[in-house]
Each structure stands twice: as C-alpha cells, then as structure tokens.
Design a protein around this motif. Structure first.
Motif, mmCIF file in Angstrom:
data_model
loop_
_atom_site.group_PDB
_atom_site.id
_atom_site.type_symbol
_atom_site.label_atom_id
_atom_site.label_comp_id
_atom_site.label_asym_id
_atom_site.label_seq_id
_atom_site.Cartn_x
_atom_site.Cartn_y
_atom_site.Cartn_z
ATOM 1 N N SER A 74 0.826 -1.223 0.000
ATOM 2 C CA SER A 74 0.000 0.000 0.000
ATOM 3 C C SER A 74 0.849 1.256 0.000
ATOM 4 O O SER A 74 0.371 2.340 -0.369
ATOM 5 N N LYS A 75 2.095 1.156 0.400
ATOM 6 C CA LYS A 75 2.964 2.318 0.429
ATOM 7 C C LYS A 75 3.304 2.817 -0.978
ATOM 8 O O LYS A 75 3.721 3.966 -1.164
ATOM 9 N N LEU A 79 -3.105 6.867 -1.621
ATOM 10 C CA LEU A 79 -4.371 6.532 -0.973
ATOM 11 C C LEU A 79 -4.889 7.731 -0.188
ATOM 12 O O LEU A 79 -4.112 8.565 0.288
ATOM 13 N N HIS A 84 -5.221 5.273 4.265
ATOM 14 C CA HIS A 84 -3.850 5.085 4.735
ATOM 15 C C HIS A 84 -3.830 4.872 6.251
ATOM 16 O O HIS A 84 -3.089 4.017 6.768
ATOM 17 N N THR A 88 -2.551 1.523 8.187
ATOM 18 C CA THR A 88 -1.519 1.595 9.230
ATOM 19 C C THR A 88 -1.997 0.962 10.529
ATOM 20 O O THR A 88 -1.279 0.169 11.160
#
Length: 355
Positions: A74-75, A79, A84, A88
């Motif tokens: 996802s980094k 987003l 995000h 996290t």
C-alpha cells in the motif's frame, strides 16, 4: 498501463501487488528458514529457552504475513488519508496480535516443558498452572489496551475506571484473592509439596492437593482435611517428611534401695546399649535426679533416619535390652510408691498423775 483506478495507474497497482507478494513471500521464507536453523541449533544446546523461542516463532500466522505484505504494498499507492490510516492501524493491530500469539505460544511451550520435567511433583504443576493463568491474563489485557489505544480510544479514562473497579472488586473478594496469593506463596516458596506429611496446629496428615484456594490433607484416620491457603500460612506448620533425623529422649527410674555400686554402672550400660544400635548417634546418659519414688537416669540419642518404623524398632530394641540387663544385675525399676508411717497414739499420750 495508463488506466487509473482509485487515483492510481494500473502500473502502480501492479507494482503494489508485486511488492505485497514479494514482502509476504520474503517473510514466509524467512520464517521457514529461520525456524529450521533455530531448531537445528536448539537441538545442540541443553537450555530450553531456544526451544521455546523456536516454538513461539513457528506460531507466526500466515494471515499476519499476508496483512504485512499488503501494508508494504500500500505504500506504493496514493491513498486517501482515511484509507492510509486504516491500513496503518490494521498493520499495527496485526503486529500486536501476532506478538501476543508469540507470547502465548512461548508460555504454553514453557508450561508443557515444566509439566514433563516435573511429572512427579504435582505441586509445581499447580504453581505453573497458576502462574500461566495470571501471565495469560496480563498478556491479553495489555494487548487489548494497546489495540484500543491504537484505534484512537482514550484509554486513560478506561484504565482509571478499571483501577477503581479493580479496587472495589479486590475489596469484595479479598478473601479469595488472599487465598490465591497464599497459593502462589505455597507453590513458589514450597514449605510443603504434595505427598509431604505435615502437622498444622493439632491436625496432621498427608498433603493430597494444593489448589488456588484450598489445600487438602488426608489424615491418619482416613478423613480429608481442607484448609484455606491463607489460614494455612498463618498457622504453625511442621513438615515431618523433611525430617532428616529423629531425636529420642527417655528416662529410666530405679528404686531407692539400689546399691551405689550398681548405680554407677547404669550410665555406662545405657551408653553401650544405645551405641550398639544402627543408625544411631549417642548423645548422653546421666544420673539426672532423685524423684519422690525413683532415682532417674536420662538418655538422649539421635536416630539418623526419618523412617518412623525404623525409629520405633530401634527404640523398642533399646528398651528390651535395658530390661534384660537390669534383670541380670538385679536392678529393679521404680514405680510410684508411698510409704505410710503410722505412729501409735498411745505412745504420745501424757502419763496419768499418781494418786
């Protein structure tokens, strides 16, 4: 490749999935290789800590690996802040849960090893169960608080409420908590273990069970005696099983008409009789006093065994030999007697005056 999905191009999505798959695969391989090498190394050592570490690491969940891979992927995407933040927090929660699972698995491995190595010591098994229960409770309680804090919940008020509630509960169940901590004190300090013969005040019996609240003894009469752990620790307790030697002391009384020459022979005779027994350590034998109806001799010795039957056999043999030797020398045992002196009252009456 220029198609855009949720503000990210197809290339960005493919890159993200590639990173996710690569990280997940790398973590999976690292787990397998790490566990294999650690298990090989642990087999060469005598300590159990590395074996417990291997068991804990082997409990890594595939779902946790997948979630960590997706978080890494996802980094590479652009987003929204909310997504995000969700990713996290999901990764952090997953990490916390996995850490708790490692701790739980390590604790279970330690308990299993503890039980196996102390199969003949049920008291230690009881202590391990109690410690394990408390450790698990603390572990998952800390995990819950950390997860709630990570999710944005203000746990300060919750912790304060739990503290106040805990005080109230502790006051309400203080007797139960007292027995619980007394149980931990018993199994950790080990004033006795299962199988020991103990004396508590006027009660005596063999320890059958050490629980979280009560300890149970089997008395010589066959009935079961149940003590609360807190009351048991407050009592004067004698552990007869841990006795290594027994002290014996007795008194022999002979009659007052025994000649002095024979009285002088008695201490040496008693010393010889006691020293002839095994395993016995002689202490002393002396003419100790003149009672109302006997001349007394005190004898003290140690039987170098905790076996009561052996102690009774030795004591019996000493008494029988004393009786034989006294009979051979014509020495009589004293028994309670009273001598009544009767005076003729006529001898004390004044004579009548002459007429």
């Amino acid at each position: 490749m220029n198609l855009v999905f949720f503000n990210n191009t197809t290339l960005a999505w493919l890159t993200a999935f590639g990173i996710a798959a690569g990280v997940a695969l790398a973590l999976y391989i690292a787990k397998k290789v790490g566990v294999h090498h650690m298990r090989t190394l642990a087999a060469r050592t005598e300590t159990r800590l590395d074996d417990i570490a291997v068991e804990a690491l082997d409990g890594t969940r595939p779902l946790a690996i997948v979630i960590m891979g997706l978080f890494a992927g996802s980094k590479a995407l652009t987003l929204p802040p909310a997504v995000h933040l969700f990713a996290t927090r999901a990764a952090i929660v997953t990490g916390l849960i996995q850490a708790a699972l490692w701790g739980n698995r390590a604790l279970r491995a330690w308990l299993t090893d503890y039980y196996q190595n102390r199969a003949g010591d049920p008291a230690r098994a009881t202590s391990a169960a109690a410690v394990g229960f408390i450790a698990r409770t603390v572990l998952w309680a800390v995990l819950l608080l950390m997860v709630l804090d990570n999710l944005g919940v203000n746990i300060t008020t919750l912790v304060a409420s739990l503290g106040i509630g805990g005080i109230a509960v502790a006051l309400a169940v203080q007797n139960i908590l007292g027995d619980l901590f007394a149980s931990l004190s018993i199994v950790l300090d080990k004033p006795f273990v299962i199988g020991d013969f103990i004396i508590v005040d006027k009660f005596l019996g063999t320890v059958e069970y050490v629980g979280l609240k009560t300890t149970r003894l089997r008395s010589l009469g066959g009935e079961q005696l149940v003590f609360s752990n807190a009351d048991l620790l407050k009592s004067r307790l004698q552990n007869m099983t841990r006795m290594t030697r027994r002290r014996a002391a007795f008194t022999v009384g002979v009659t007052y008409d025994t000649p002095t020459a024979k009285l002088r022979l008695i201490p040496a005779m008693l010393t010889e009789i006691v020293k002839s027994q095994e395993p016995v350590t002689f202490d002393r034998a002396h003419f100790s006093g003149m009672a109302a109806s006997s001349l007394n001799f005190d004898v003290v010795y140690w039987v170098e065994t905790a076996d009561f039957v052996r102690y009774a056999d030795i004591q019996q043999e000493i008494y029988l030999q004393i009786m034989d030797r006294f009979a051979a020398l014509g020495i009589e045992f004293a028994f309670p007697t009273q001598t009544l002196l009767v005076r003729d009252a006529r001898e004390t009456e004044p004579s009548a005056p002459a007429p």
